[in-house]
Design a protein around this motif. Structure first.
Motif, PDB file in Angstrom:
ATOM      1  N   ILE A 191       0.860  -1.185   0.000  1.00 25.51           N
ATOM      2  CA  ILE A 191       0.000   0.000   0.000  1.00 25.51           C
ATOM      3  C   ILE A 191       0.892   1.228   0.000  1.00 25.51           C
ATOM      4  O   ILE A 191       1.713   1.412   0.906  1.00 25.51           O
ATOM      5  CB  ILE A 191      -0.941   0.010   1.210  1.00 25.51           C
ATOM      6  CG1 ILE A 191      -1.757  -1.291   1.266  1.00 25.51           C
ATOM      7  CG2 ILE A 191      -1.888   1.215   1.145  1.00 25.51           C
ATOM      8  CD1 ILE A 191      -2.657  -1.406   2.488  1.00 25.51           C
ATOM      9  N   LEU A 192       0.742   2.048  -1.012  1.00 22.79           N
ATOM     10  CA  LEU A 192       1.577   3.231  -1.189  1.00 22.79           C
ATOM     11  C   LEU A 192       0.735   4.481  -0.951  1.00 22.79           C
ATOM     12  O   LEU A 192      -0.254   4.716  -1.661  1.00 22.79           O
ATOM     13  CB  LEU A 192       2.164   3.261  -2.597  1.00 22.79           C
ATOM     14  CG  LEU A 192       2.910   1.992  -3.029  1.00 22.79           C
ATOM     15  CD1 LEU A 192       3.416   2.136  -4.459  1.00 22.79           C
ATOM     16  CD2 LEU A 192       4.064   1.691  -2.078  1.00 22.79           C
ATOM     17  N   ALA A 193       1.109   5.258   0.048  1.00 22.90           N
ATOM     18  CA  ALA A 193       0.412   6.494   0.362  1.00 22.90           C
ATOM     19  C   ALA A 193       1.104   7.638  -0.355  1.00 22.90           C
ATOM     20  O   ALA A 193       2.286   7.908  -0.134  1.00 22.90           O
ATOM     21  CB  ALA A 193       0.396   6.736   1.872  1.00 22.90           C
ATOM     22  N   GLY A 194       0.367   8.314  -1.219  1.00 22.25           N
ATOM     23  CA  GLY A 194       0.927   9.403  -1.993  1.00 22.25           C
ATOM     24  C   GLY A 194       0.545   9.263  -3.451  1.00 22.25           C
ATOM     25  O   GLY A 194      -0.008   8.235  -3.873  1.00 22.25           O
ATOM     26  N   VAL A 215      -2.511   2.231  -4.492  1.00 22.86           N
ATOM     27  CA  VAL A 215      -2.110   3.624  -4.306  1.00 22.86           C
ATOM     28  C   VAL A 215      -3.273   4.365  -3.669  1.00 22.86           C
ATOM     29  O   VAL A 215      -4.415   4.272  -4.141  1.00 22.86           O
ATOM     30  CB  VAL A 215      -1.735   4.286  -5.647  1.00 22.86           C
ATOM     31  CG1 VAL A 215      -1.496   5.784  -5.467  1.00 22.86           C
ATOM     32  CG2 VAL A 215      -0.499   3.617  -6.241  1.00 22.86           C
ATOM     33  N   VAL A 216      -3.002   5.076  -2.585  1.00 26.25           N
ATOM     34  CA  VAL A 216      -4.067   5.811  -1.902  1.00 26.25           C
ATOM     35  C   VAL A 216      -3.616   7.235  -1.628  1.00 26.25           C
ATOM     36  O   VAL A 216      -2.514   7.474  -1.128  1.00 26.25           O
ATOM     37  CB  VAL A 216      -4.503   5.104  -0.597  1.00 26.25           C
ATOM     38  CG1 VAL A 216      -3.324   4.863   0.339  1.00 26.25           C
ATOM     39  CG2 VAL A 216      -5.601   5.890   0.112  1.00 26.25           C
ATOM     40  N   ASP A 217      -4.472   8.188  -1.990  1.00 25.43           N
ATOM     41  CA  ASP A 217      -4.191   9.609  -1.781  1.00 25.43           C
ATOM     42  C   ASP A 217      -5.532  10.335  -1.756  1.00 25.43           C
ATOM     43  O   ASP A 217      -6.461   9.969  -2.483  1.00 25.43           O
ATOM     44  CB  ASP A 217      -3.304  10.154  -2.910  1.00 25.43           C
ATOM     45  CG  ASP A 217      -2.760  11.544  -2.596  1.00 25.43           C
ATOM     46  OD1 ASP A 217      -1.580  11.639  -2.230  1.00 25.43           O
ATOM     47  OD2 ASP A 217      -3.517  12.531  -2.717  1.00 25.43           O
ATOM     48  N   THR A 224      -5.326   8.970  -9.817  1.00 22.58           N
ATOM     49  CA  THR A 224      -6.088   8.435 -10.942  1.00 22.58           C
ATOM     50  C   THR A 224      -5.391   7.199 -11.490  1.00 22.58           C
ATOM     51  O   THR A 224      -4.162   7.069 -11.417  1.00 22.58           O
ATOM     52  CB  THR A 224      -6.223   9.465 -12.079  1.00 22.58           C
ATOM     53  OG1 THR A 224      -4.916   9.727 -12.637  1.00 22.58           O
ATOM     54  CG2 THR A 224      -6.826  10.773 -11.566  1.00 22.58           C
ATOM     55  N   THR A 225      -6.164   6.300 -12.070  1.00 20.61           N
ATOM     56  CA  THR A 225      -5.581   5.090 -12.653  1.00 20.61           C
ATOM     57  C   THR A 225      -4.693   5.421 -13.846  1.00 20.61           C
ATOM     58  O   THR A 225      -3.736   4.704 -14.127  1.00 20.61           O
ATOM     59  CB  THR A 225      -6.690   4.120 -13.092  1.00 20.61           C
ATOM     60  OG1 THR A 225      -7.590   4.803 -13.986  1.00 20.61           O
ATOM     61  CG2 THR A 225      -7.468   3.612 -11.893  1.00 20.61           C
ATOM     62  N   TRP A 238      -8.193   9.594   2.487  1.00 23.72           N
ATOM     63  CA  TRP A 238      -7.079   9.871   3.391  1.00 23.72           C
ATOM     64  C   TRP A 238      -6.434   8.535   3.753  1.00 23.72           C
ATOM     65  O   TRP A 238      -7.140   7.585   4.137  1.00 23.72           O
ATOM     66  CB  TRP A 238      -7.575  10.574   4.645  1.00 23.72           C
ATOM     67  CG  TRP A 238      -7.885  12.027   4.403  1.00 23.72           C
ATOM     68  CD1 TRP A 238      -8.993  12.526   3.774  1.00 23.72           C
ATOM     69  CD2 TRP A 238      -7.065  13.139   4.752  1.00 23.72           C
ATOM     70  NE1 TRP A 238      -8.920  13.891   3.714  1.00 23.72           N
ATOM     71  CE2 TRP A 238      -7.746  14.304   4.313  1.00 23.72           C
ATOM     72  CE3 TRP A 238      -5.840  13.278   5.389  1.00 23.72           C
ATOM     73  CZ2 TRP A 238      -7.239  15.582   4.494  1.00 23.72           C
ATOM     74  CZ3 TRP A 238      -5.330  14.545   5.577  1.00 23.72           C
ATOM     75  CH2 TRP A 238      -6.013  15.688   5.130  1.00 23.72           C
ATOM     76  N   PRO A 239      -5.104   8.417   3.627  1.00 19.51           N
ATOM     77  CA  PRO A 239      -4.456   7.130   3.868  1.00 19.51           C
ATOM     78  C   PRO A 239      -4.768   6.511   5.223  1.00 19.51           C
ATOM     79  O   PRO A 239      -5.050   5.307   5.308  1.00 19.51           O
ATOM     80  CB  PRO A 239      -2.963   7.456   3.731  1.00 19.51           C
ATOM     81  CG  PRO A 239      -2.943   8.590   2.756  1.00 19.51           C
ATOM     82  CD  PRO A 239      -4.152   9.413   3.097  1.00 19.51           C
ATOM     83  N   HIS A 240      -4.736   7.315   6.303  1.00 20.82           N
ATOM     84  CA  HIS A 240      -4.975   6.719   7.630  1.00 20.82           C
ATOM     85  C   HIS A 240      -6.387   6.172   7.740  1.00 20.82           C
ATOM     86  O   HIS A 240      -6.623   5.142   8.368  1.00 20.82           O
ATOM     87  CB  HIS A 240      -4.704   7.748   8.732  1.00 20.82           C
ATOM     88  CG  HIS A 240      -5.693   8.857   8.805  1.00 20.82           C
ATOM     89  ND1 HIS A 240      -5.680   9.929   7.943  1.00 20.82           N
ATOM     90  CD2 HIS A 240      -6.753   9.058   9.648  1.00 20.82           C
ATOM     91  CE1 HIS A 240      -6.671  10.751   8.243  1.00 20.82           C
ATOM     92  NE2 HIS A 240      -7.339  10.247   9.265  1.00 20.82           N
ATOM     93  N   ARG A 241      -7.334   6.830   7.096  1.00 19.03           N
ATOM     94  CA  ARG A 241      -8.709   6.346   7.126  1.00 19.03           C
ATOM     95  C   ARG A 241      -8.856   5.068   6.303  1.00 19.03           C
ATOM     96  O   ARG A 241      -9.573   4.134   6.690  1.00 19.03           O
ATOM     97  CB  ARG A 241      -9.640   7.439   6.601  1.00 19.03           C
ATOM     98  CG  ARG A 241     -11.119   7.162   6.808  1.00 19.03           C
ATOM     99  CD  ARG A 241     -11.933   8.428   6.613  1.00 19.03           C
ATOM    100  NE  ARG A 241     -11.746   9.007   5.266  1.00 19.03           N
ATOM    101  CZ  ARG A 241     -12.212  10.204   4.922  1.00 19.03           C
ATOM    102  NH1 ARG A 241     -12.847  10.963   5.821  1.00 19.03           N
ATOM    103  NH2 ARG A 241     -12.042  10.652   3.697  1.00 19.03           N
TER     104      ARG A 241
END
Length: 358
Positions: A191-194, A215-217, A224-225, A238-241
């Motif tokens: 899981i990549l945050a950013g 990918v989460v941002d 976007t894909t 939000w990554p933490h959520r």
């Protein structure tokens, strides 16, 4: 074979092919059980088994299998680098099973692909006979099969690939063939945050290593894909959520890797804090300079992260490769993840002793 499955299906639709797989290994070896190579009737070769040590001999076996329809098994051991015999220079031993795959195998192959694409564990059991039988194993299956179903399912449940069963010496006993069980478990997650160039590069590298990459941002414009084509999924949140929701859904386990590459305090501090407080996560890393790391560590302490939790954080993230570009940085991060996962030193091999493969 997982990486070649789509290609195997495409080639089989065009005509018979020979499928060669490593089914057993002893000692140091170049590839794990399940590594595959496909040879077509036209002599095209896809994939590899040993990086060049035994492929020429396996291609000849493949031609024989395509001509006769009967599977063969080849075993390769150590070959002196100055000798003429075909074998491995790494000192190990492998058994390669070569079988003909015709269009009647398309149904189980496509069923196998569907299970894998749906992230459902599945295994392919193959009898190591001249005339081959296949059986797909799924969780909950209980149908008896060839007297090896219990052993095969035990291997499947353990998430391992290997050989079970053996031919019995007593002719009156039920024959138990050797069966290769190739397990396709749910891939580990990265899981990549950013949503920047470093994330894009690491998504490509992570996918090549077999991870299911997310990918989460929180920024819809950037997440976007189209910008992250190598990721299996791109999430706007939000990554933490997102971490909390995935944990609650049971989609985070002790193989999960989290890398925070945001360079923005309002995103990375809550994301890192959330990841460090989840014992299930195997690896938590954060990109940044030493100054950024020091400032971020103080913010994490202020957010209530204990010293014990902070000790889990890999920051600054990556090995000392003097990496500068996103692609170079992705290699340095992936190398650290591999070293941590395998309990390795990450030292140059020419400065170490003992077996290369642990």
């Amino acid at each position: 074979m997982r990486a070649m499955l789509e290609q195997l299906i495409t080639l089989t639709r065009r005509g018979p092919v020979a499928l060669a797989r490593i089914v057993d290994t002893t000692g140091a070896g170049p590839r794990e059980p399940g590594a595959a190579m496909v040879v077509t009737a036209a002599g095209e070769v896809f994939g590899s088994l040993s990086g060049g040590c035994v492929e020429s001999t396996v291609v000849e076996s493949a031609r024989q299998v395509l001509a006769t329809g009967h599977a063969v098994s080849d075993r390769f051991g150590y070959a002196d680098g100055d000798g003429f015999e075909v074998g491995l220079t790494c000192g190990g031993e492998i058994e390669v099973f070569v079988e003909r795959v015709d269009d009647d195998r398309l149904v189980p192959l496509e069923a196998l692909r569907q299970q894998i694409d749906a992230d459902r564990p599945v295994a392919l059991a193959t009898t190591l006979d001249s005339v081959v039988e296949w059986k797909l194993l799924r969780p909950g299956d209980s149908e008896p099969w060839r007297g090896v179903d219990r052993d095969a399912r035990a291997l499947f449940a353990a998430g391992r690939s290997g050989v079970v069963g053996a031919e019995e010496c007593e002719t009156e006993q039920t024959r138990r063939p050797r069966v290769f069980v190739q397990t396709f478990g749910i891939p580990a997650r990265m899981i990549l945050a950013g949503a920047n160039d470093f994330v894009r590069a690491l998504a490509r590298t992570g996918r090549q290593l077999g991870y299911r990459v997310t990918v989460v941002d929180a920024r819809e414009t950037f997440a976007t894909t189209a910008r992250f084509p190598a990721a299996h999924e791109v999430i706007v949140d939000w990554p933490h959520r997102y971490f909390a929701a995935e944990r609650a859904a049971g989609r985070i386990d002790d193989r999960t890797v989290v890398c925070v590459l945001t360079h923005d305090t309002k995103f990375d501090v809550p994301a890192i804090a959330a990841a460090l407080n989840m014992d299930e996560i195997a690896f938590v890393g954060a990109l940044g300079s030493r100054r950024t790391h020091a400032e971020r560590t103080e913010r994490l302490r202020a957010a209530g992260v204990t010293e014990g939790r902070l000790a889990r954080l890999k920051s600054p993230l990556g090995l000392d490769l003097n990496a500068r570009t996103p692609d170079e940085t992705a290699i340095s991060i992936a190398a650290q993840i591999l070293a941590e996962r395998g309990g390795s030193s990450a030292r140059p091999l020419d400065r170490t002793d003992g077996p290369i493969h642990h």
